[in-house]
Design an enzyme around this catalytic site. Structure first.
Site, PDB file in Angstrom:
ATOM      1  N   ASN A  55      19.292   0.760  -1.951  1.00 35.69           N
ATOM      2  CA  ASN A  55      18.025   0.925  -2.660  1.00 35.69           C
ATOM      3  C   ASN A  55      17.724   2.396  -2.888  1.00 35.69           C
ATOM      4  O   ASN A  55      17.482   2.841  -4.012  1.00 35.69           O
ATOM      5  CB  ASN A  55      16.888   0.268  -1.879  1.00 35.69           C
ATOM      6  CG  ASN A  55      16.893  -1.228  -2.000  1.00 35.69           C
ATOM      7  OD1 ASN A  55      17.868  -1.871  -1.628  1.00 35.69           O
ATOM      8  ND2 ASN A  55      15.821  -1.809  -2.499  1.00 35.69           N
ATOM      9  N   GLU A 110      10.302  -5.909  -1.551  1.00 38.67           N
ATOM     10  CA  GLU A 110      10.305  -6.245  -2.980  1.00 38.67           C
ATOM     11  C   GLU A 110       9.582  -7.560  -3.277  1.00 38.67           C
ATOM     12  O   GLU A 110       9.934  -8.291  -4.184  1.00 38.67           O
ATOM     13  CB  GLU A 110      11.742  -6.288  -3.518  1.00 38.67           C
ATOM     14  CG  GLU A 110      12.229  -4.967  -4.081  1.00 38.67           C
ATOM     15  CD  GLU A 110      12.389  -3.895  -2.994  1.00 38.67           C
ATOM     16  OE1 GLU A 110      12.312  -4.225  -1.793  1.00 38.67           O
ATOM     17  OE2 GLU A 110      12.598  -2.729  -3.360  1.00 38.67           O
TER      18      GLU A 110
END
Length: 400
Positions: free
Chosen positions: A88, A367
């Site tokens: 990420n 997320e």
């Protein structure tokens, strides 16, 4: 329709597993014991090309695409769950957001170092009181003063922020904007360049002591105007777009960890003898292993589908939300099965069960939690809100 990985992706999967086994297991232990950030291993991941798949070659990438990102994130997380975070911070939500929305000067300045692992990235959206409404509840402010902005506030659960050189951070530039999301702007921040930035690691039992999540405090922290990402008021759109790429990596990471839990359960069930034979011969154990096997395989196909969809340049909101939600379910099932198969030994530090479940618990929230995904999926299925209604920016050279 061919569901097999293409030959180049299968080779990438094998090469990633080989690298992670050689570098991200034994070498990581020294960083865990000391609590020192694993700069050397993040740099090694970058040098190996693990972060560059969705970026063009002139920036140091490989242009392999987002299916490749999914394959890499899954294998890294299967073998070394903590290092999945780097997919990420060094690939998807930080550098790709800059690549997607930044000016040519911003892209050239920041992206190559991030994907090479030479600079450490972060993505700072969440706040302690934000919950599932990062725009409406955002309290961090950015006030323009001449050639810079002055930021005040705090962020929560920001991975790598104690070591970050570069980050994408969101703040409210217009406190009176209606609706509230129109008052959010995005910034490329440089924590080591300006004063007024503090990152406090959060104690998370079972998770890495080297690669940490932190709370950030901003006290008159300066950001040059040329570091604003996009226009003022465009931050919410940038953040929501970034989360699509985050859901790709998190879905793949959950799948990898779920596979690790399943692999551990299978090995233990064949080794653990009770009543003169392995517990693998017990029908209830077989049933639970079967449940987890099917769930993990389905999660993998859904995660790969996100990458394929992004590689085609299509809006991925619907498939990404479904995949993230299902990967959460599959990982939780695989983690629970491991607890049941290992019994009391699931609590022992010599076995991986507790550690794997700690990462599963963490990633179920990242997320967008399960309930957030349920809302997105449910509203889309019922025709209340089309999940693909927003334009998705995707600068990947192979898109379309």
């Amino acid at each position: 329709m061919n569901f097999d990985l293409p030959a180049d992706m299968a080779a990438l999967k094998e090469a990633t597993a080989d690298f992670a086994t050689r570098r991200l297991t034994e070498e990581a232990e020294a960083f865990e014991r000391s609590g020192e950030f694993a700069y050397d291993l993040i740099r090694a991941m970058g040098e190996t090309g693990l972060f560059g798949a969705p970026f063009p070659e002139d920036l140091g990438g490989s242009a392999a695409g987002f299916l490749a990102v999914s394959v890499i994130a899954e294998e890294v997380s299967r073998i070394a769950p903590a290092y999945g975070y780097a997919m990420n911070m060094q690939c998807a939500t930080c550098p790709y957001t800059i690549y997607n929305w930044g000016s040519p000067a911003q892209v050239e300045r920041f992206v190559p170092g991030l994907i090479a692992g030479e600079s450490i990235g972060m993505f700072a959206l969440s706040e302690a009181g934000g919950g599932s409404d990062p725009a409406g509840a955002m309290r961090t402010t950015a006030r323009r003063e001449g050639d810079h902005y002055v930021l005040n506030g705090s962020k929560m659960w920001i991975t790598f922020s104690h070591a970050a050189d570069v980050g994408v951070l969101f703040a409210r530039t217009d406190p009176k904007a209606e609706p509230a999301h129109r008052g959010i702007s995005a910034f490329i921040v440089e924590p080591k360049r300006f004063e007024g930035y503090t990152a406090q690691p959060i104690d998370l039992p079972g998770l890495s002591k080297s690669l940490r999540s932190c709370e950030i405090f901003l006290d008159d922290f300066k950001v040059p105007v040329e570091n604003r990402l996009g226009d003022e008021g465009e931050g919410f759109k940038i953040a929501m777009n970034a989360l699509e790429y985050g859901r790709l990596t998190v879905s793949a990471r959950l799948t990898g960890i779920a596979q690790a839990a399943l692999d551990a359960s299978v090995a233990y069930a064949n080794e653990r003898f009770v009543g003169g034979g392995p517990i693998a011969r017990h029908q209830l154990v077989q049933e639970r292993i079967a449940d987890a096997t099917v769930a993990v395989e389905a999660a993998r196909l859904m995660a790969y589908r996100i990458g394929w969809t992004m590689d085609q340049g299509r809006v991925s909101t619907r498939v990404a939300s479904r995949a993230k939600y299902f990967a959460t379910q599959a990982a939780r099932l695989a983690g629970d099965v491991a607890r049941e198969v290992f019994g009391g030994n699931a609590l022992a530090a010599e076995y991986p069960v507790q550690r794997l479940n700690a990462y599963i618990d963490m990633l179920t929230v990242g997320e967008g939690s399960e309930n957030v995904q349920r809302i997105l999926i449910g509203e889309d299925a019922l025709g209340i809100k089309d999940a693909t209604r927003h334009t998705m920016r995707n600068r990947f050279v192979g898109a379309g």
